[in-house]
Write a protein that holds these residues in place. Structure first.
Motif, PDB file in Angstrom:
ATOM      1  N   ARG A 150       0.827  -1.193   0.000  1.00 24.36           N
ATOM      2  CA  ARG A 150       0.000   0.000   0.000  1.00 24.36           C
ATOM      3  C   ARG A 150       0.871   1.257   0.000  1.00 24.36           C
ATOM      4  NH1 ARG A 150      -2.908   2.710   4.382  1.00 24.36           N
ATOM      5  NH2 ARG A 150      -4.797   3.681   3.546  1.00 24.36           N
ATOM      6  N   ARG A 151       1.843   1.273   0.880  1.00 22.36           N
ATOM      7  CA  ARG A 151       2.708   2.458   0.960  1.00 22.36           C
ATOM      8  C   ARG A 151       3.592   2.601  -0.274  1.00 22.36           C
ATOM      9  NH1 ARG A 151       2.558   5.314   5.501  1.00 22.36           N
ATOM     10  NH2 ARG A 151       1.902   4.268   7.400  1.00 22.36           N
ATOM     11  N   LYS A 155       0.202   3.793  -2.962  1.00 17.76           N
ATOM     12  CA  LYS A 155       0.447   5.203  -2.636  1.00 17.76           C
ATOM     13  C   LYS A 155      -0.828   6.036  -2.610  1.00 17.76           C
ATOM     14  CE  LYS A 155       5.180   5.495  -4.160  1.00 17.76           C
ATOM     15  NZ  LYS A 155       6.110   5.870  -5.172  1.00 17.76           N
ATOM     16  N   LEU A 159      -1.803   9.244   2.237  1.00 15.61           N
ATOM     17  CA  LEU A 159      -0.571   8.905   2.959  1.00 15.61           C
ATOM     18  C   LEU A 159       0.595   9.801   2.555  1.00 15.61           C
ATOM     19  CD1 LEU A 159      -0.581   5.015   3.179  1.00 15.61           C
ATOM     20  CD2 LEU A 159      -1.318   6.698   4.853  1.00 15.61           C
ATOM     21  N   ASN A 160       0.312  10.782   1.728  1.00 18.40           N
ATOM     22  CA  ASN A 160       1.365  11.716   1.343  1.00 18.40           C
ATOM     23  C   ASN A 160       1.481  12.800   2.420  1.00 18.40           C
ATOM     24  OD1 ASN A 160       2.976  13.633   0.210  1.00 18.40           O
ATOM     25  ND2 ASN A 160       1.924  13.672  -1.769  1.00 18.40           N
ATOM     26  N   ARG A 179       8.071   9.423   7.091  1.00 18.43           N
ATOM     27  CA  ARG A 179       8.045   8.392   6.058  1.00 18.43           C
ATOM     28  C   ARG A 179       9.087   7.322   6.351  1.00 18.43           C
ATOM     29  NH1 ARG A 179       9.228  11.395   1.814  1.00 18.43           N
ATOM     30  NH2 ARG A 179      11.241  10.408   1.516  1.00 18.43           N
ATOM     31  N   ASP A 182       7.966   5.169   9.138  1.00 17.84           N
ATOM     32  CA  ASP A 182       6.949   4.193   8.714  1.00 17.84           C
ATOM     33  C   ASP A 182       7.602   2.933   8.156  1.00 17.84           C
ATOM     34  OD1 ASP A 182       4.886   5.913   9.305  1.00 17.84           O
ATOM     35  OD2 ASP A 182       4.797   6.751   7.276  1.00 17.84           O
ATOM     36  N   TRP A 183       8.579   3.159   7.276  1.00 14.18           N
ATOM     37  CA  TRP A 183       9.231   2.006   6.628  1.00 14.18           C
ATOM     38  C   TRP A 183      10.073   1.231   7.636  1.00 14.18           C
ATOM     39  CZ3 TRP A 183       7.853  -0.219   2.320  1.00 14.18           C
ATOM     40  CH2 TRP A 183       7.116   0.518   1.382  1.00 14.18           C
ATOM     41  N   CYS A 320      -2.958   8.472   9.368  1.00 14.12           N
ATOM     42  CA  CYS A 320      -3.685   7.653   8.395  1.00 14.12           C
ATOM     43  C   CYS A 320      -4.267   8.517   7.291  1.00 14.12           C
ATOM     44  CB  CYS A 320      -4.796   6.861   9.080  1.00 14.12           C
ATOM     45  SG  CYS A 320      -6.204   7.873   9.581  1.00 14.12           S
TER      46      CYS A 320
END
Lengths: 718, 261
Positions: A150-151, A155, A159-160, A179, A182-183, A320
């Protein structure tokens, strides 16, 4: 199940082959990690407690139960994000089972075992445990992989993290640290999960000659498959033993580091989201916070004015992006995204309230520096509550915005165009700069007289409201509604020139002193009248009388016009309307639909007219604000920006063959008529109030009595 | 350092109204009372000077009026003025600008301000005499319609700009103390929240009578007397359209109507 073995032997090796120094090292590292975790938790709690104490978590148990149910059913996380919601559920349940499983081992090995000699982690229990853990791992990894997909590939725009209201040179422009975090979070969990499976499989290869292990390997289906594979590639028990040591430590260190970092990273949402959901005020979208207008200060201008609950709120945000997507201000290019507002407050709190001691001097929240909230951001809000409605973790953006607006109003820090409006409200109780006497003037256009509810008892007291009383376009609707009430034989009355605005927008613009004074005056007036129920065509008035007046001692039964009309049709008080051959769509007013859950009555009225109702893409609780709320109707929209109403009109224009965009609020009517003009749709479909459409179906003459021109044209000097 | 800002509570008119029975004023019921629009600017100007200088400047607002006028006074106090003075006597019911100026002159004697800011005029009667008369009575310099001001508290002179007719502007230096009549637009007046107005009740307001100022009714007797107030009859206009013949026909019809033919 365990035919040839003593159940005691069916278990898993833990520290076998570990020299003492290695065992000691593990315990030191584990206890250290827990220590770091506990310190972090304490430091976070210290940060929250530096806000005002609001008592938002009591009563504890009912709130806990509600929160727990939401966490288990994931209802709020699944809304408007089915894929991510499901994936989160897989991750959540996988993680939870694995966490409980690991805790069981600790309980058996380090607590009940050493203390009471009780060991239960073996035999049938162990085998089911193994199966559960293996399946939980699959659930976790599956969820994580979807989230990566999803990320990384889907995209979704929500989520930007780029801030539309900042330029690239601003340090908080793209929030790229978020960002990366998140990863890192996704990879950390995936690596922990994968190394877990690998440890399991090499253990099986290593112990393949022990039937108490190998014969039961399929209770760990994933580990057993991998073991089978490794064996196939020629891994020996000795090689597996060595490999196991490396993998064991990798897995252990990763997992312990993860635990240690929980309170310092986004992982803390596990706790903050629960805390935030527990403190959630179900009234937050309807009722703005009470304030003592006699107090030294009003509103939030300093970070320390925020309550502990709001500080937990901003820490609970998982970015989110649902609020970012739902916000009409953001969609129209205004410098407000509820997400960014919350994240700015979070960063400010982390920066200022996380240290051992508090910074010297006041911590201003409103300003232009990094992580401060800009005044124009606060003025962009339409108080439509789309953000509060959709937030999966119960963040209450709207009350925070109103609290900060209160400080701005008190400071005089607002668009000067608002001054005449506020002065008019102070002087005449209406926002249109009109004299009090003019309020009931629309009644002159009726061919009957409306009862004066101030002097005569009535069944229904009609609280007309500002726009419905003064705005020429809305007056037509008001007159129509009066005729329908008359036709239905309702005994109703109005308050004539003594009615003042109920104050919904006054409160939301932040003029709390004025709101309270209006509320008190209106309640005093209402209490002096005799009536059974109140009706209003204005959802803003409806909301405030219904949800905000009780706190000031005004408890009334109030109905919105749509519910009343629905009831009158159902009860046969007005004749069954004729069928209209129109294709229509319905724009839910925020204060009626989303904020007060009244979504069905207007649709039933439409149904009774036999029109072809095609729903807008965003409707009911996800309705898109016309842009008028929160006092924004008093502030002109800059010409370079799209108006929310124009976006809405464009959305309606996508419906093929649309005849009428039906609205149900005087302000929506005003805004959306402009929106339709602004998007060049004037010739394509009409904007009508539900009441007007019903009058048409009822065959009521919608034309008001012509104004008596005689007095205007008197006396011509000869 | 002190700035005295005399303010007025004005009456604004609804678009439908009735005259008082004696025909000399509008029926009170049709009037809405408010702080004079120009005074929002004079109060703001004093407050800006106070804020720029730190708190050693005291802003005193004064009003001549009955209890009703407290609202206007409180609005000025809510904006940030330090204290208020309200002067009233039933003999002042018909006071004109010069009478008010006599009272203000006594207040200046009492308060010894360094500057006096009035509004350029009142937005109901618009005589624009009070400031001028006050300067005359005090023998202080006066500037009317001040649209920009540079003044440091305690300075012996101030530089100001005035709007003249025909779009001209004049920059002048004036000796202090002085009386300045402040024009609209000189600044952006702040908003007084209702909460602020209510809280301003706690600010000190001196209530004075003519006696307290050493004046009596004869000192404030108005120099004029309103004989009649009325709404002039409205004329009527009509745009005549159509061909020349149609226009001529309509015109003839109107002439006949007026002449009663």
């Amino acid at each position: 199940m365990i035919p040839d073995h003593d159940p005691q032997d069916i278990t898993r090796v833990l520290f076998d082959n570990f020299p003492l120094w290695m065992l000691t090292t593990f315990y030191v590292v584990a206890i250290g990690a827990i220590g770091v975790f506990l310190y972090g938790v304490w430091a976070q709690i210290r940060k929250y407690r530096r806000g005002m104490r609001a008592g938002a978590w009591s009563p504890f148990w009912p709130r806990f139960r509600t929160m727990f149910a939401r966490v288990l059913d994931h209802k709020t996380i699944k809304r408007r994000a089915r894929g991510a919601g499901a994936a989160h559920m897989f991750i959540f349940y996988g993680f939870t089972v694995l966490f409980i499983g690991t805790s069981i081992i600790t309980l058996d090995h380090d607590i009940t075992g050493p203390i009471t000699g009780l060991h239960f982690w073996h035999g049938a229990f162990y085998l089911f445990f193994s199966l559960a853990m293996d399946l939980a791992g699959l659930s976790l990894l599956g969820g994580l992989l979807y989230m990566m997909y999803r990320r990384g590939w889907l995209k979704p725009p929500r989520l930007n993290y780029h801030r539309p209201d900042r330029s690239p040179e601003d340090p908080d422009y793209d929030r790229s640290d978020y960002r990366r975090e998140d990863w890192a979070f996704l990879w950390a969990l995936i690596l922990i999960g994968m190394t877990g499976y690998l440890v399991e499989s090499v253990r099986l290869v290593w112990l393949q000659n022990d039937p108490a292990v190998w014969n039961y390997r399929w209770w760990s289906p994933v580990g057993a498959s991998l073991a089978q594979l490794m064996k196939g590639f020629g891994m020996t028990p000795e090689g597996a033993a060595n490999f196991r040591m490396v993998l064991w430590w990798t897995h252990g260190i990763l997992a312990l580091t993860f635990i240690a970092l929980v309170p310092y990273t986004k992982v803390k949402h596990i706790f903050t989201a629960m805390g935030s959901l527990m403190a959630r005020d179900p009234e937050a979208k309807r009722r703005m916070p009470m304030a003592d207008v006699e107090a030294e200060k009003i509103g939030f201008s300093l970070l320390t004015d925020f309550s502990d609950k709001y500080l937990v709120n901003v820490d609970a945000c998982t970015k989110c992006g649902r609020c970012h997507e739902a916000c009409p201000a953001n969609a129209s290019g205004y410098p407000l995204s509820p997400r960014d507002l919350v994240l700015s407050l979070r960063e400010l709190a982390n920066d200022k309230l996380s240290h051992a001691s508090m910074p010297e001097g006041p911590i201003e929240v409103i300003g232009t520096e990094v992580n401060m909230i800009r005044p124009e951001t606060l003025w962009s809000c339409r108080t439509c509550a789309a953000c509060v409605e959709i937030c999966p973790v119960g963040i209450e953006h709207l009350p925070m915005i109103v609290q900060m607006r209160r400080a701005l109003i008190e400071d005089g820090n607002f668009d000067t165009i608002l001054q005449p409006t506020l002065k008019s409200l102070q002087k005449s109780g209406n926002s249109l700069g009109e004299n009090k006497r003019k309020r009931p003037r629309w009644t002159q256009k009726l061919d009957f007289e409306i009862t004066d509810a101030r002097t005569e008892p009535v069944d229904v007291l009609w609280y007309v409201g500002d726009y419905a009383s003064f705005d020429p376009r809305s007056q037509k609707v008001t007159i129509t509604f009066a005729r329908i009430l008359k036709a239905a034989g309702i005994n109703f009355g109005i308050l004539y020139e003594d009615e003042q605005t109920a104050g919904n927008d006054v409160r939301r613009i932040g003029e709390e002193g004025l709101f309270q004074s209006l509320a008190e005056a209106n309640i005093e007036l209402l209490n002096s009248c005799q009536f059974k129920t109140i009706v209003t065509t204005d959802p803003h008035t409806f909301n405030t009388i219904r949800n905000e007046y009780p706190e000031f001692g005004g408890n009334y039964e109030i109905e919105h016009a749509s519910s009343m009309l629905e009831r009158l049709i159902r009860e046969g008080k007005i004749p069954q309307p004729a069928n209209l051959d129109y294709r229509v769509t319905f724009h839910d007013p925020c204060h009626l639909g989303r904020i007060n859950d009244c979504t069905e009555a207007p649709r039933q009225v439409l149904q009774s007219m036999g029109v072809d109702l095609v729903e807008l893409g965003r409707s009911r609780d996800n309705s898109f604000c016309c842009g008028a709320g929160g006092g924004r109707i008093w502030l002109p929209d800059p010409p370079e920006l799209k108006k929310p109403a124009e976006l809405r009109a464009a959305e309606a224009a996508e419906i093929p063959g649309l005849d009428v965009l039906v609205v149900n609020c005087p302000k929506c009517l005003n805004m959306l008529e402009d929106g339709v003009k602004g998007t060049g749709n004037e010739g394509n479909f009409r904007v009508l109030e539900l009441t007007e459409l019903l009058a048409e179906a009822m065959g009521l003459d919608a034309k008001p009595k012509d104004e008596d021109e005689a007095s205007e044209t008197a006396a011509v000097p000869a | 350092m002190k700035i005295l800002v005399p303010v007025k509570q004005i009456a604004s008119l609804d678009d439908q109204f009735e005259m008082r029975d004696d025909g000399r004023d509008v029926d009170e019921d049709y009037l809405e009372k408010d702080l004079n629009e120009f005074d929002h600017f004079s109060v703001e100007e004093a407050l800006l000077i106070k804020e720029a200088a730190g708190d050693e400047v005291e802003v005193v607002v004064a009003i001549v009026g009955d209890d009703d006028a407290d609202d206007a006074l409180r609005t000025a106090l809510a904006k940030g003025a330090d204290r208020g003075i309200r002067v009233w006597d039933d003999a002042l019911a018909n006071a004109d600008g010069t009478s008010i100026a006599r009272i203000l002159a006594k207040l200046v004697e009492r308060e010894k301000p360094d500057m006096v800011f009035t509004g350029a005029q009142s937005s109901d009667f618009g005589s624009a005499t009070t400031g001028m008369a006050l300067a005359g009575l005090l023998g202080w310099p006066h500037a009317a319609v001040v649209s920009n001001l540079e003044y440091k508290p305690g300075a012996s002179s101030a530089t100001l700009r005035r709007e003249l007719e025909g779009g001209l502007e004049e920059v002048m230096t004036i000796k202090c103390p002085a009386v300045l009549s402040i024009q609209l637009g000189i600044n952006q007046p702040r908003y007084a929240s209702l909460r602020g107005i209510k809280q301003a009740k706690q600010k000190p307001v001196d209530e004075l009578s003519l006696d307290d100022l050493g004046l009596d009714a004869s000192d404030v007797a108005p120099a004029f007397n309103v004989r009649k107030m009325y709404a002039p009859q409205r004329g009527k206009a009509e745009l005549i359209t159509g061909s020349a013949a149609e226009q001529a026909a309509r015109l003839a019809q109107i002439i006949k109507e007026i002449r009663g033919m």
